[in-house]
Design an enzyme around this catalytic site. Structure first.
Site, PDB file in Angstrom:
ATOM      1  N   ARG A 186       0.836  -1.202   0.000  1.00 16.59           N
ATOM      2  CA  ARG A 186       0.000   0.000   0.000  1.00 16.59           C
ATOM      3  C   ARG A 186       0.872   1.255   0.000  1.00 16.59           C
ATOM      4  NH1 ARG A 186      -4.017   0.566   4.458  1.00 16.59           N
ATOM      5  NH2 ARG A 186      -4.835   2.165   3.073  1.00 16.59           N
ATOM      6  N   CYS A 206      -0.419   6.506   8.894  1.00 16.65           N
ATOM      7  CA  CYS A 206      -0.794   5.221   8.306  1.00 16.65           C
ATOM      8  C   CYS A 206      -1.931   5.491   7.339  1.00 16.65           C
ATOM      9  CB  CYS A 206      -1.188   4.226   9.407  1.00 16.65           C
ATOM     10  SG  CYS A 206      -2.468   4.847  10.523  1.00 16.65           S
TER      11      CYS A 206
END
Length: 279
Positions: free
Chosen positions: A178, A237
């Site tokens: 990701r 994040c």
């Protein structure tokens, strides 16, 4: 207690201590009601349930990330209803990895409460240690406290300004794929904030699902930071949850003073004028 971690046997010794408060923050990002369901099926004795979405976040607008921080006063009021107060030893646990428990731990510190810890290995380790389980729903003992907000956050504007005049280094806690912009299934845009380093939060754990030793974590973070002091580290994040795991890991090693970008990638990528990096 000084350590931000506690083991199942250590916690078991304090189950009847009225000055200790246990908070269950089990959660499934793909099935948000799951946490409350499993809490009702069984939990640590005297534990109160805390919802990531209802208690530790406010509703997203599409521009403020997927788990926006509540205003401090609202957060203190919600947690106070469960018995959170200065002077209490608070222990948070989730299903195992500590990702959701770390978010609660971080928020307690943000509100000025420093007697808080995470159950290492969470519910999974509690069961493995054959500790008692309850289905009782103990009535909470509400408390009132005024939050003493600590300077533990940065916002999107500060992160943007940092790209052009760096004063801190970002660490991205998402999985490497990701971070690179591959296989993005949660946010509408793949990639990362330019200049961010990648430290997936799962690297803080052993194969058994507990935190690595403080010495091993310190060696790994020292190599990653490459001389950068902890006070010049900002964690992020996808939505400000798993990043708290990296904050906790650094605190375990004694590398204190890092901060959090709560909006994280989900807020950052919602504005197409903000630069992104891939690869």
């Amino acid at each position: 207690m000084a350590s931000p971690l506690i083991t199942a046997p250590q916690l078991a010794a304090h189950l009847d201590d009225p000055d200790w408060l246990i908070l269950d923050v089990r959660h499934d990002l793909a099935d948000p009601p799951w946490g409350r369901r499993v809490y009702e099926e069984g939990h640590l004795p005297r534990a109160q349930f805390v919802s990531l979405d209802e208690d530790l976040s406010v509703a997203p607008t599409g521009k403020n990330g997927r788990h926006p921080l509540p205003p401090p006063e609202q957060c203190a009021e919600r947690l106070g209803r469960l018995g959170v107060a200065p002077g209490k030893q608070i222990v948070a646990y989730d299903q195992g990895s500590g990702m959701f428990a770390a978010r609660l731990w971080w928020m307690l510190r943000w509100l000025g409460l420093d007697r808080c810890a995470v159950l290492d290995g969470g519910w999974a380790q509690w069961l493995a240690a054959k500790q008692p389980v309850s289905t009782d729903r103990d009535a909470p003992q509400p408390a009132n406290f005024a939050p003493q907000v600590q300077n533990l956050t940065v916002n999107a504007d500060t992160v943007l300004a940092n790209l052009f005049s760096p004063t801190f280094t970002l660490i991205d806690a998402r999985a490497a794929s990701r971070y690179r912009g591959e296989n993005e299934t949660i946010d509408p845009v793949g990639g990362h904030i330019p200049g961010a380093l990648n430290r997936p939060y799962t690297e803080n754990l052993t194969a058994e699902g507990v935190f690595k030793s403080a010495a091993q974590l310190r060696a790994e973070f020292t190599a990653l930071l490459n001389g950068m002091p902890a006070a010049r580290i900002v964690h992020q994040c996808g939505s400000g949850v798993s990043a708290c795991h990296n904050v906790l890991a650094m605190e375990i090693t004694g590398l204190s003073g890092s901060r959090l970008y709560p909006g994280s990638w989900s807020e950052w990528c919602s504005d197409p004028t903000r630069p992104i990096a891939q690869g």
